[in-house]
Write a protein that holds these residues in place. Structure first.
Motif, mmCIF file in Angstrom:
data_model
loop_
_atom_site.group_PDB
_atom_site.id
_atom_site.type_symbol
_atom_site.label_atom_id
_atom_site.label_comp_id
_atom_site.label_asym_id
_atom_site.label_seq_id
_atom_site.Cartn_x
_atom_site.Cartn_y
_atom_site.Cartn_z
ATOM 1 N N PHE A 32 0.790 -1.227 0.000
ATOM 2 C CA PHE A 32 0.000 0.000 0.000
ATOM 3 C C PHE A 32 0.824 1.280 0.000
ATOM 4 O O PHE A 32 0.272 2.368 -0.141
ATOM 5 C CB PHE A 32 -0.940 0.015 1.211
ATOM 6 C CG PHE A 32 -2.044 -1.001 1.124
ATOM 7 C CD1 PHE A 32 -2.396 -1.574 -0.085
ATOM 8 C CD2 PHE A 32 -2.734 -1.393 2.259
ATOM 9 C CE1 PHE A 32 -3.406 -2.512 -0.165
ATOM 10 C CE2 PHE A 32 -3.755 -2.327 2.185
ATOM 11 C CZ PHE A 32 -4.086 -2.896 0.972
ATOM 12 N N VAL A 33 2.130 1.188 0.169
ATOM 13 C CA VAL A 33 2.949 2.398 0.185
ATOM 14 C C VAL A 33 4.312 2.079 -0.400
ATOM 15 O O VAL A 33 4.853 0.985 -0.214
ATOM 16 C CB VAL A 33 3.091 2.950 1.622
ATOM 17 C CG1 VAL A 33 3.833 1.985 2.512
ATOM 18 C CG2 VAL A 33 3.776 4.303 1.623
ATOM 19 N N ASP A 34 4.853 3.037 -1.154
ATOM 20 C CA ASP A 34 6.193 2.897 -1.714
ATOM 21 C C ASP A 34 6.742 4.309 -1.902
ATOM 22 O O ASP A 34 6.470 4.967 -2.895
ATOM 23 C CB ASP A 34 6.146 2.150 -3.044
ATOM 24 C CG ASP A 34 7.541 1.779 -3.538
ATOM 25 O OD1 ASP A 34 8.507 2.051 -2.805
ATOM 26 O OD2 ASP A 34 7.650 1.234 -4.650
ATOM 27 N N PHE A 35 7.492 4.788 -0.931
ATOM 28 C CA PHE A 35 7.980 6.163 -0.958
ATOM 29 C C PHE A 35 9.079 6.337 -1.996
ATOM 30 O O PHE A 35 9.918 5.453 -2.192
ATOM 31 C CB PHE A 35 8.523 6.570 0.417
ATOM 32 C CG PHE A 35 7.487 6.603 1.498
ATOM 33 C CD1 PHE A 35 6.357 7.392 1.373
ATOM 34 C CD2 PHE A 35 7.644 5.853 2.650
ATOM 35 C CE1 PHE A 35 5.399 7.441 2.373
ATOM 36 C CE2 PHE A 35 6.697 5.889 3.667
ATOM 37 C CZ PHE A 35 5.566 6.684 3.525
ATOM 38 N N GLY A 36 9.091 7.510 -2.621
ATOM 39 C CA GLY A 36 10.155 7.862 -3.551
ATOM 40 C C GLY A 36 11.114 8.847 -2.910
ATOM 41 O O GLY A 36 10.960 9.241 -1.760
ATOM 42 N N GLY A 37 12.114 9.253 -3.698
ATOM 43 C CA GLY A 37 13.062 10.249 -3.217
ATOM 44 C C GLY A 37 14.370 9.651 -2.749
ATOM 45 O O GLY A 37 14.624 8.449 -2.881
ATOM 46 N N PRO A 38 15.239 10.484 -2.161
ATOM 47 C CA PRO A 38 16.546 10.016 -1.684
ATOM 48 C C PRO A 38 16.401 8.995 -0.563
ATOM 49 O O PRO A 38 15.363 8.942 0.127
ATOM 50 C CB PRO A 38 17.209 11.297 -1.163
ATOM 51 C CG PRO A 38 16.437 12.423 -1.750
ATOM 52 C CD PRO A 38 15.050 11.929 -1.953
ATOM 53 N N LEU A 39 17.460 8.197 -0.376
ATOM 54 C CA LEU A 39 17.430 7.121 0.617
ATOM 55 C C LEU A 39 17.112 7.650 2.012
ATOM 56 O O LEU A 39 16.282 7.080 2.734
ATOM 57 C CB LEU A 39 18.783 6.400 0.620
ATOM 58 C CG LEU A 39 18.924 5.263 1.644
ATOM 59 C CD1 LEU A 39 17.920 4.157 1.352
ATOM 60 C CD2 LEU A 39 20.355 4.707 1.613
ATOM 61 N N ARG A 40 17.753 8.744 2.415
ATOM 62 C CA ARG A 40 17.539 9.269 3.765
ATOM 63 C C ARG A 40 16.089 9.711 3.953
ATOM 64 O O ARG A 40 15.477 9.440 4.997
ATOM 65 C CB ARG A 40 18.488 10.436 4.031
ATOM 66 C CG ARG A 40 18.377 11.010 5.432
ATOM 67 C CD ARG A 40 19.411 12.111 5.667
ATOM 68 N NE ARG A 40 19.343 12.625 7.018
ATOM 69 C CZ ARG A 40 18.468 13.563 7.409
ATOM 70 N NH1 ARG A 40 17.614 14.067 6.540
ATOM 71 N NH2 ARG A 40 18.468 13.979 8.655
ATOM 72 N N SER A 41 15.533 10.380 2.947
ATOM 73 C CA SER A 41 14.148 10.834 3.052
ATOM 74 C C SER A 41 13.185 9.649 3.119
ATOM 75 O O SER A 41 12.213 9.664 3.880
ATOM 76 C CB SER A 41 13.802 11.719 1.848
ATOM 77 O OG SER A 41 14.600 12.876 1.825
ATOM 78 N N LEU B 238 13.884 6.627 4.261
ATOM 79 C CA LEU B 238 14.047 5.995 5.572
ATOM 80 C C LEU B 238 13.259 6.748 6.635
ATOM 81 O O LEU B 238 12.532 6.131 7.434
ATOM 82 C CB LEU B 238 15.526 5.943 5.942
ATOM 83 C CG LEU B 238 15.841 5.436 7.360
ATOM 84 C CD1 LEU B 238 15.331 4.023 7.551
ATOM 85 C CD2 LEU B 238 17.342 5.527 7.642
ATOM 86 N N MET B 239 13.380 8.068 6.656
ATOM 87 C CA MET B 239 12.654 8.856 7.646
ATOM 88 C C MET B 239 11.147 8.711 7.473
ATOM 89 O O MET B 239 10.404 8.642 8.456
ATOM 90 C CB MET B 239 13.065 10.325 7.536
ATOM 91 C CG MET B 239 14.539 10.591 7.864
ATOM 92 S SD MET B 239 15.021 9.974 9.504
ATOM 93 C CE MET B 239 13.995 11.013 10.551
ATOM 94 N N CYS C 246 10.130 -5.175 6.797
ATOM 95 C CA CYS C 246 9.624 -4.637 5.528
ATOM 96 C C CYS C 246 10.302 -3.322 5.147
ATOM 97 O O CYS C 246 10.545 -3.068 3.957
ATOM 98 C CB CYS C 246 8.109 -4.450 5.612
ATOM 99 S SG CYS C 246 7.203 -6.001 5.785
ATOM 100 N N ILE C 247 10.587 -2.480 6.124
ATOM 101 C CA ILE C 247 11.297 -1.232 5.812
ATOM 102 C C ILE C 247 12.691 -1.547 5.280
ATOM 103 O O ILE C 247 13.156 -0.938 4.297
ATOM 104 C CB ILE C 247 11.368 -0.325 7.052
ATOM 105 C CG1 ILE C 247 9.964 0.192 7.403
ATOM 106 C CG2 ILE C 247 12.314 0.845 6.813
ATOM 107 C CD1 ILE C 247 9.904 0.958 8.710
ATOM 108 N N SER C 248 13.352 -2.506 5.889
ATOM 109 C CA SER C 248 14.677 -2.905 5.393
ATOM 110 C C SER C 248 14.578 -3.433 3.964
ATOM 111 O O SER C 248 15.413 -3.119 3.106
ATOM 112 C CB SER C 248 15.277 -3.972 6.305
ATOM 113 O OG SER C 248 15.439 -3.468 7.622
#
Length: 711
Positions: free
Chosen positions: A56-65, A67-68, A153-155
């Motif tokens: 249901f979610v897949d964030f884009g952008g730089p790795l640090r963003s 992760l946060m 899952c975050i990893s």
């Protein structure tokens, strides 16, 4: 027709990689909690938590963003589970909490794209906790399942196939940037043959980008800030092309040729840097160079004008300054394109990001005309009713009612109705497939574990690459397998699901009918009218700043707020996809036109310096500015009330003639202190010329939108 709907669309195999990741990780997490920890309460939340974080979610952008964002979602999920468990044993309390939490989550998407993209996953954690009644003592076990799922899952999201999707829009925007840079180079080299060829290529690239933008589905609660910047880039590139085609003519008198070339070269470099950023390369647009060459051009013009031979007539004066005017606008446009490219690449400056988010939030809180406010309120009411009905009716799997409501609730009753048909069809197909699967497997528990990854693969891949209905079918099959692993019930679990989701769909339809049933179409017209009125006010305020130095901050803020609301309504309108192509193109042109008016006002405001003011010359702009304002306000009214579109207004020829005479007289004095404000006024007049020329173009599209209504 059915074959067309089932056609797979997965450029770059992005959806497949994501689905395979979910198929590997989710069963592993579920198996660990179910078999090693051996707690059904934790297993349920580990399973659905994994679905929330992987599907249901897949964030884009730089790795640090990224992760946060994932860590923040994990923390929000933990709070939702605790609060949901606390409220789960009282139907009225559960519904009230669902309304507050639902509105907060949905409306928070206005802050930035990560909040918007996480909405469904965050909602799922609260829905699951509040619809399965349990004492607060069960909260630790539930949190254990969620936190294990979150950690794994975050990893996996960050480390397993972390490459991001290169969208066709991004590639098209990069290509358009390069074509515009090549066109500007050809213009700078005075190569007529190359200019003709590059004009054709640049026009095709910009048109193709706009066509791709119109054909790309947009979800108002889904796009990240990068995707929002990408859609804004379409209008910016179209604006730049309008400044270069037709090509820059030779000036009536030679003036600051070297500075013109430097300013164009800086703009070309910024466009190429933007293209590199859009293609994923490392680049840094040189904003200082853009500003320095733009200022040098203005200063050189002020220095050289007094030394030119006497300007023989008004036409020669205008033609002398026209290339400088267009190059100045091209420089500003190249700067904006580069800023958007930085946003898309995830390198947006934090101060700018914070200011923009604050402006957007303020704009939406200020008025119920905001599509964010309406969608958030509609969604919160829908899921709150669903929670209450599910709790009071004692359904076996009450959370399906709420998920059914959330999954099909759209911005209008018609859109919700079609979603229900698709969802019911997909659910029915999933029940048939799932029941057949369960009957075939029987009591062989190990086979269900083998089938689970395949079911997850289908459920994750289908909604992204095939269709919404296919996704519903895949998710239903997952539920068959999952519940026969948690608590074996055979094929009867399908009957429970169809009963529960049907109730949820009915709630969704009722809420859609009661709350703004016309959806984004009517709201879009209202916001178009509002934006045109506020932007026209901004033009007037910017002109007054040129005349007497008055501040235009209030008008600028109002125009920015109107632009935010219009952008949100437009995205919602595109997501409904219920309009004719002709109408969609006309509405897109009208939305871009509103932004053009605001951009003209911004440029007028930037013209005003802090030095001398020539009020005797500036007052000749007043009548033309007021006529422009009246026309654009009337255009907006015609869109709302379906009245006839006004023809372009009659120009104030006398005022323009007096302004040109005043400017020529000022230039003839040779006083550099007054030449600069005189040229600013002449450029202001050229901005007003552009807005007048825009009237006919917008009027034709407004008539087209009325002939093919959006509501």
């Amino acid at each position: 027709m059915i074959a067309a709907r089932l056609r797979i669309h997965d450029p770059g195999l992005f959806a497949l990689r994501s689905a395979v990741r979910a198929a590997i990780v989710m069963p592993a997490v579920f198996a660990f909690v179910d078999k090693v920890i051996d707690d059904p309460r934790a297993a349920t939340f580990a399973a659905f938590g994994s679905v929330a974080l992987l599907v249901f979610v897949d964030f884009g952008g730089p790795l640090r963003s990224r992760l946060m964002a994932y860590l923040a979602l994990g923390a929000v999920g933990a709070m939702n589970i605790t609060l949901g468990t606390l409220c789960s044993r009282n139907a009225l309390l559960a519904a009230a909490a669902m309304a507050v939490v639902g509105f907060t989550i949905l409306f928070s998407g206005v802050i930035n794209g990560y909040f918007a993209a996480a909405a469904t996953a965050a909602m799922l954690t609260f829905i699951l906790a509040v619809t399965i009644p349990a004492p607060l003592s069960d909260a630790p076990a539930r949190l254990e399942g969620w936190l294990i799922a979150a950690a794994v899952c975050i990893s996996a999201q960050l480390l397993l196939w972390p490459q991001r999707r290169g969208t066709s829009l991004r590639a098209g925007a990069a290509g358009a940037c390069r074509e515009l840079a090549e066109l500007a180079d050809a213009v700078l080299a005075h190569d007529d043959g190359a200019v003709a060829e590059r004009t054709r290529a640049a026009g095709e690239a910009v048109d193709a980008l706009r066509s791709a933008f119109l054909s790309t589905p947009h979800r108002p609660t889904g796009p990240t800030r990068a995707e929002a910047a990408l859609s804004s880039l379409v209008d910016e590139l179209d604006w730049l092309f309008s400044l270069l085609a037709p090509p820059l003519e030779q000036p009536g008198l030679p003036v600051c040729r070297t500075e013109q070339a430097d300013a164009v070269a800086a703009s070309v470099a910024a466009l190429r840097a933007a293209a590199a950023l859009l293609e994923g390369d490392e680049a840094q647009p040189d904003f200082d160079r853009l500003a320095e060459t733009r200022h040098a051009l203005m200063h050189a013009l002020v220095r050289q004008i007094p030394d030119l031979p006497t300007v023989p007539d008004d036409d020669t004066l205008v033609s002398t300054l026209q290339p400088v005017f267009r190059i100045r606008g091209f420089s500003f446009g190249a700067r904006d394109v580069a800023v958007h490219a930085l946003e898309i690449a995830g390198r947006e400056r934090s101060v700018r990001s914070t200011i923009r988010a604050a402006e957007h939030l303020t704009a939406d809180l200020a008025s119920a005309r905001s599509v964010w406010f309406r969608n958030s309120l509609r969604g919160a009411v829908g899921v709150a009713i669903a929670v209450y009905v599910a709790q009071r009716s004692g359904l076996q799997h009450a959370f399906w009612v709420v998920l059914g409501t959330l999954s099909v609730l759209r911005s209008n009753a018609l859109g919700t109705g079609w979603s229900i048909v698709s969802a019911l069809g997909g659910t029915a197909a999933g029940i048939v497939a799932g029941a057949a699967l369960v009957l075939a497997i029987g009591t062989h528990h190990a086979v269900f574990w083998v089938v689970l990854p395949l079911a997850i693969l289908l459920a994750s891949y289908a909604p992204r690459a095939i269709s919404f209905a296919a996704g519903q079918a895949g998710f239903t099959v997952v539920l068959f397998v999952l519940f026969n692993l948690i608590q074996p019930t055979g094929w009867r679990v399908g009957l429970v699901r169809i009963e529960d989701v049907a109730i949820g769909f009915a709630i969704s339809l009722v809420v859609g009918i009661l709350f703004w049933p016309r959806g984004a179409a009517a709201l879009l017209r209202q916001n178009l009218a509002f934006a045109y009125a506020r932007n026209a006010d901004y033009v007037v305020a910017a002109e007054r700043r040129l005349v007497d130095g008055a501040s235009e901050d209030g008008a600028a803020s109002a125009a920015a707020a109107a632009a935010h609301r219009l952008d949100d309504a437009f995205r919602q309108y595109l997501s409904e996809r219920s309009t004719q192509p002709e109408s969609r193109e006309s509405i897109t042109t009208l939305v871009a036109g509103a932004e053009r008016v605001r951009r003209a006002a911004q440029s007028l405001s930037e013209l005003a310096g802090n030095g001398a003011r020539l009020e005797r010359c500036a007052v000749n702009l007043d009548a033309e500015v007021q006529a422009l304002r009246t026309w654009y306000v009337t255009l907006g009214d015609s869109l709302v009330h379906a009245t006839s579109v006004p023809p372009p207004h009659t120009r104030d020829g006398d005022g323009r003639r007096r302004l040109l005479e005043c400017v020529r007289e000022t230039v003839a004095t040779g006083d550099r202190a007054t030449i600069s404000p005189a040229l600013e006024l002449l450029w202001a007049s050229q901005h007003l010329d552009v807005l007048w020329q825009l009237e006919g173009h917008l009027g034709r599209h407004a008539a087209g939108a009325s002939a093919n209504p959006v509501s």
